[in-house]
Design a protein around this motif. Structure first.
Motif: not given
Length: 200
Positions: A193-198
């Motif tokens: 959703d356009g966010k950087k997630v580890p």
């Protein structure tokens, strides 16, 4: 009776073998510069100015390395603490033309799933080259492992990335960490959703 004109003497550059005034149009102008500064400074006055600036810069760097920051008009030298010298040198390295500070590139692998034509999925992998991995080899291994098409392409920012046909995001982290042990799981991220997630 008309006087016979004197033949024009042409000065040829030994580096590119062109007449000196055409060196800038040759294949390697940088290599011609030292010879031009010495033998034809009137043709390229900017080169002379550039050479003087480089020389001044070199001398100031030498002074910094021995702990002298500046030489006064009276010839007295003011010294600098070694800690100050190293920090100013670090600052010089990080600055780009125009005074912008260069950001240190973080070593991370970013995985993004893109859906095209409402059905086809493509998994994009960016950043493997930061770990010393050859992208062409990586794309072959990915294609073989997931039995799909994988290719190295230029992304929107002109950086190379690997495009893999299909949604392989579920297995990709395990495959990357097993195939290339230099890539830690903590350095792998997903774009959701356009966010950087580890990934870890």
């Amino acid at each position: 009776m008309a006087e016979k004109p004197e033949p024009v003497k042409v000065l040829y550059c030994p580096t590119c073998s062109l007449p000196a005034e055409y060196c800038e149009f040759g294949s390697d102008f940088e290599k011609c510069k030292p010879w031009l500064i010495k033998n034809a400074p009137e043709l390229y006055p900017d080169l002379l100015k550039e050479a003087d600036e480089k020389e001044a810069e070199r001398v100031s760097e030498q002074l910094h390395s021995v702990g002298i920051s500046s030489i006064g008009a009276d010839g007295s030298a003011s010294s600098v603490q070694s800690g100050e010298t190293s920090s100013s040198k670090q600052e010089e390295v990080k600055r780009l033309p125009g005074g912008k500070i260069k950001k240190k590139v973080r070593q991370e692998v970013v995985i993004e799933k893109v859906v095209r034509n409402k059905r086809k999925s493509i998994t994009i992998i960016k950043g493997l080259e930061l770990f010393g991995i050859k992208l062409s080899d990586a794309s072959k291994k990915l294609g073989k492992k997931f039995a799909t098409g994988a290719s190295v392409v230029k992304g929107p920012t002109e950086k190379e990335q690997i495009d893999v046909q299909g949604d392989i995001a579920y297995d990709i982290v395990e495959f990357i960490t097993e195939t290339w042990p230099d890539v830690p799981e903590t350095a792998i991220y997903f774009i959701e959703d356009g966010k950087k997630v580890p990934a870890a």
